[in-house]
Write a protein that holds these residues in place. Structure first.
Motif, mmCIF file in Angstrom:
data_model
loop_
_atom_site.group_PDB
_atom_site.id
_atom_site.type_symbol
_atom_site.label_atom_id
_atom_site.label_comp_id
_atom_site.label_asym_id
_atom_site.label_seq_id
_atom_site.Cartn_x
_atom_site.Cartn_y
_atom_site.Cartn_z
ATOM 1 N N THR A 25 0.826 -1.198 0.000
ATOM 2 C CA THR A 25 0.000 0.000 0.000
ATOM 3 C C THR A 25 0.862 1.250 0.000
ATOM 4 O O THR A 25 1.808 1.357 0.769
ATOM 5 C CB THR A 25 -0.910 0.018 1.249
ATOM 6 O OG1 THR A 25 -1.649 -1.197 1.286
ATOM 7 C CG2 THR A 25 -1.860 1.190 1.215
ATOM 8 N N TYR A 27 1.085 4.791 1.126
ATOM 9 C CA TYR A 27 0.431 5.668 2.083
ATOM 10 C C TYR A 27 0.753 7.143 1.859
ATOM 11 O O TYR A 27 0.032 8.009 2.324
ATOM 12 C CB TYR A 27 0.834 5.288 3.511
ATOM 13 C CG TYR A 27 0.295 3.951 3.924
ATOM 14 C CD1 TYR A 27 -1.052 3.779 4.194
ATOM 15 C CD2 TYR A 27 1.124 2.847 4.032
ATOM 16 C CE1 TYR A 27 -1.554 2.549 4.559
ATOM 17 C CE2 TYR A 27 0.633 1.613 4.405
ATOM 18 C CZ TYR A 27 -0.714 1.475 4.665
ATOM 19 O OH TYR A 27 -1.214 0.250 5.025
ATOM 20 N N GLU A 41 -3.820 8.013 1.319
ATOM 21 C CA GLU A 41 -5.085 7.412 1.725
ATOM 22 C C GLU A 41 -5.141 7.393 3.246
ATOM 23 O O GLU A 41 -4.161 7.696 3.917
ATOM 24 C CB GLU A 41 -5.256 6.008 1.164
ATOM 25 C CG GLU A 41 -4.260 4.996 1.682
ATOM 26 C CD GLU A 41 -4.586 3.606 1.167
ATOM 27 O OE1 GLU A 41 -4.811 2.726 2.002
ATOM 28 O OE2 GLU A 41 -4.630 3.432 -0.053
ATOM 29 N N ARG A 42 -6.264 7.015 3.778
ATOM 30 C CA ARG A 42 -6.456 6.961 5.223
ATOM 31 C C ARG A 42 -5.497 5.935 5.827
ATOM 32 O O ARG A 42 -5.335 4.841 5.294
ATOM 33 C CB ARG A 42 -7.899 6.570 5.533
ATOM 34 C CG ARG A 42 -8.228 6.546 6.985
ATOM 35 C CD ARG A 42 -9.718 6.239 7.164
ATOM 36 N NE ARG A 42 -10.061 6.166 8.550
ATOM 37 C CZ ARG A 42 -9.983 5.061 9.300
ATOM 38 N NH1 ARG A 42 -9.604 3.934 8.740
ATOM 39 N NH2 ARG A 42 -10.301 5.086 10.565
#
Length: 67
Positions: A25, A27, A41-42
């Motif tokens: 992911t 981030y 993103e969260r």
């Protein structure tokens, strides 16, 4: 990031500055108009570091060309 590197924000695109996150992911990202490091993103701390007291996300910044 642009300020820390001594670059103008327009040079960020010219030098193909990229952020590499460890893992699948991504981030973090660079804001194209300001050169600021922003969250892409969260980020859910409980999901990432549920059993760790200190949660650290590492990423690398790649800049092409001489500095």
């Amino acid at each position: 990031v642009a300020k820390d590197l001594g670059l103008q924000y327009v040079e960020i695109a010219d030098r193909r500055v990229r952020i590499l996150d460890k893992g699948r992911t991504q981030y973090f990202a660079l804001h194209g108009k300001t050169g600021h490091l922003v969250t892409a993103e969260r980020i859910d701390r409980e999901q990432l570091c549920e059993s760790v007291e200190q949660c650290v996300l590492r990423c690398e910044l790649i800049v092409q060309g001489e500095m």
